[in-house]
Design a protein around this motif. Structure first.
Motif, PDB file in Angstrom:
ATOM      1  N   ILE A  93       0.835  -1.203   0.000  1.00 22.00           N
ATOM      2  CA  ILE A  93       0.000   0.000   0.000  1.00 22.00           C
ATOM      3  C   ILE A  93       0.872   1.257   0.000  1.00 22.00           C
ATOM      4  CG2 ILE A  93      -0.261   0.231   2.511  1.00 22.00           C
ATOM      5  CD1 ILE A  93      -3.132   0.651   0.053  1.00 22.00           C
ATOM      6  N   TRP A  94       2.099   1.137   0.483  1.00 20.11           N
ATOM      7  CA  TRP A  94       3.015   2.267   0.575  1.00 20.11           C
ATOM      8  C   TRP A  94       3.875   2.439  -0.688  1.00 20.11           C
ATOM      9  CZ3 TRP A  94       2.250   5.474   4.463  1.00 20.11           C
ATOM     10  CH2 TRP A  94       1.706   4.997   5.649  1.00 20.11           C
ATOM     11  N   ARG A  95       3.576   1.750  -1.732  1.00 15.84           N
ATOM     12  CA  ARG A  95       4.406   1.734  -2.939  1.00 15.84           C
ATOM     13  C   ARG A  95       4.808   3.137  -3.404  1.00 15.84           C
ATOM     14  NH1 ARG A  95       2.434  -0.217  -8.925  1.00 15.84           N
ATOM     15  NH2 ARG A  95       4.252   0.545 -10.036  1.00 15.84           N
ATOM     16  N   GLU A  99       8.623   4.642  -3.286  1.00 16.51           N
ATOM     17  CA  GLU A  99       9.346   5.017  -4.505  1.00 16.51           C
ATOM     18  C   GLU A  99       9.833   6.466  -4.411  1.00 16.51           C
ATOM     19  OE1 GLU A  99       7.282   2.091  -7.807  1.00 16.51           O
ATOM     20  OE2 GLU A  99       6.254   3.970  -7.299  1.00 16.51           O
ATOM     21  N   HIS A 100       8.990   7.348  -3.907  1.00 17.86           N
ATOM     22  CA  HIS A 100       9.346   8.760  -3.771  1.00 17.86           C
ATOM     23  C   HIS A 100      10.567   8.939  -2.861  1.00 17.86           C
ATOM     24  CE1 HIS A 100       8.913  13.095  -3.235  1.00 17.86           C
ATOM     25  NE2 HIS A 100       9.016  12.874  -1.925  1.00 17.86           N
ATOM     26  N   GLY A 105      17.055   8.937  -1.738  1.00 20.15           N
ATOM     27  CA  GLY A 105      18.183   8.297  -1.067  1.00 20.15           C
ATOM     28  C   GLY A 105      17.835   7.521   0.189  1.00 20.15           C
ATOM     29  N   TRP A 106      16.555   7.385   0.519  1.00 20.08           N
ATOM     30  CA  TRP A 106      16.143   6.637   1.701  1.00 20.08           C
ATOM     31  C   TRP A 106      16.072   5.137   1.408  1.00 20.08           C
ATOM     32  CZ3 TRP A 106      14.954   8.592   6.560  1.00 20.08           C
ATOM     33  CH2 TRP A 106      14.913   9.977   6.659  1.00 20.08           C
ATOM     34  N   ARG A 107      16.405   4.336   2.395  1.00 19.76           N
ATOM     35  CA  ARG A 107      16.172   2.889   2.358  1.00 19.76           C
ATOM     36  C   ARG A 107      14.769   2.680   2.937  1.00 19.76           C
ATOM     37  NH1 ARG A 107      19.163  -1.761   5.990  1.00 19.76           N
ATOM     38  NH2 ARG A 107      18.242  -3.549   4.907  1.00 19.76           N
ATOM     39  N   CYS A 108      13.825   2.317   2.096  1.00 23.53           N
ATOM     40  CA  CYS A 108      12.421   2.204   2.507  1.00 23.53           C
ATOM     41  C   CYS A 108      12.010   0.742   2.630  1.00 23.53           C
ATOM     42  CB  CYS A 108      11.529   2.901   1.484  1.00 23.53           C
ATOM     43  SG  CYS A 108      11.885   4.660   1.323  1.00 23.53           S
ATOM     44  N   VAL A 109      11.395   0.416   3.762  1.00 25.68           N
ATOM     45  CA  VAL A 109      10.974  -0.949   4.063  1.00 25.68           C
ATOM     46  C   VAL A 109       9.517  -0.913   4.490  1.00 25.68           C
ATOM     47  CG1 VAL A 109      11.317  -2.918   5.616  1.00 25.68           C
ATOM     48  CG2 VAL A 109      13.295  -1.663   4.731  1.00 25.68           C
ATOM     49  N   ALA A 110       8.716  -1.839   3.970  1.00 29.37           N
ATOM     50  CA  ALA A 110       7.312  -1.957   4.376  1.00 29.37           C
ATOM     51  C   ALA A 110       7.006  -3.417   4.680  1.00 29.37           C
ATOM     52  CB  ALA A 110       6.379  -1.437   3.286  1.00 29.37           C
ATOM     53  N   PRO A 111       6.859  -3.746   5.965  1.00 28.98           N
ATOM     54  CA  PRO A 111       6.530  -5.125   6.320  1.00 28.98           C
ATOM     55  C   PRO A 111       5.041  -5.419   6.153  1.00 28.98           C
ATOM     56  CG  PRO A 111       6.685  -3.791   8.288  1.00 28.98           C
ATOM     57  CD  PRO A 111       7.061  -2.901   7.137  1.00 28.98           C
ATOM     58  N   ASP A 112       4.730  -6.691   6.004  1.00 33.04           N
ATOM     59  CA  ASP A 112       3.351  -7.166   6.166  1.00 33.04           C
ATOM     60  C   ASP A 112       3.255  -7.542   7.639  1.00 33.04           C
ATOM     61  OD1 ASP A 112       2.738  -6.904   3.476  1.00 33.04           O
ATOM     62  OD2 ASP A 112       3.180  -9.005   3.025  1.00 33.04           O
ATOM     63  N   MET A 113       2.359  -6.891   8.377  1.00 28.98           N
ATOM     64  CA  MET A 113       2.224  -7.220   9.796  1.00 28.98           C
ATOM     65  C   MET A 113       1.698  -8.644   9.941  1.00 28.98           C
ATOM     66  SD  MET A 113       1.203  -3.856  11.947  1.00 28.98           S
ATOM     67  CE  MET A 113      -0.346  -3.452  11.213  1.00 28.98           C
TER      68      MET A 113
END
Length: 173
Positions: A93-95, A99-100, A105-113
């Motif tokens: 959902i945070w796609r 990407e933005h 330059g951020w390392r972006c992580v989105a877990p599935d709870m």
């Protein structure tokens, strides 16, 4: 307005009790078991989860108490930003946000709870307390290197990132 694709269309997922997602590319919760009871390797399903989306990678953290699946984009050496989804959603959902920030330059992580996507699905209701889920996020944070991070939460993800348990490490804020 962009045309919805298979990852953004609200019609793609249907909620069926008990919080089991069905639909093209979705991973049914009934096919998963808690990690402590011998988790199924969901690598192939996790890869399908982001099939066709450029730049994202899939990972998972396994501990004695849980398995957390996550998606990631951005430079590994960049500052960490963790996006925690709400109900009934998945990390994808945070796609757009990921990407933005990855482009910046951020390392972006989105877990599935827990209970969602390719993460483990405990059967006991007591396994879904804020304390248990914060514990999952602490384990994820440690597995990602434990560096200071920016935490972003939506809906059910908000209390997880805004009100960690008192005995959790302070570097999560």
């Amino acid at each position: 307005m962009p045309k919805p694709d298979k990852y953004t269309s609200a019609a793609r997922l249907e909620l069926s009790p008990p919080s089991t997602f069905v639909g093209k590319g979705a991973i049914p919760a009934t096919s998963l078991v808690p990690a402590q009871k011998g988790a199924v390797d969901r690598a192939e399903c996790s890869s399908d989860y982001i099939h066709g989306i450029t730049g994202f990678t899939v990972g998972e953290v396994r501990t004695d108490r849980h398995r957390t699946a996550y998606i990631e984009i951005g430079p590994k050496a960049g500052p960490l930003m963790v996006f925690v989804h709400g109900h009934p959603e998945l990390g994808i959902i945070w796609r757009s946000q990921m990407e933005h920030f990855a482009e910046m330059g951020w390392r972006c992580v989105a877990p599935d709870m827990r209970g969602y996507g390719a993460s483990s699905v405990p059967t006991e209701a007591s396994a879904y307390t804020v304390r248990e889920i914060v514990g999952d996020m602490v384990e994820l944070h440690d597995a990602l290197g434990g560096a200071p991070a920016v935490w972003v939460g939506h809906d059910w993800g908000s209390p997880i990132v805004c009100d960690p348990a008192p005995d959790m490490p302070s570097d999560l804020s």
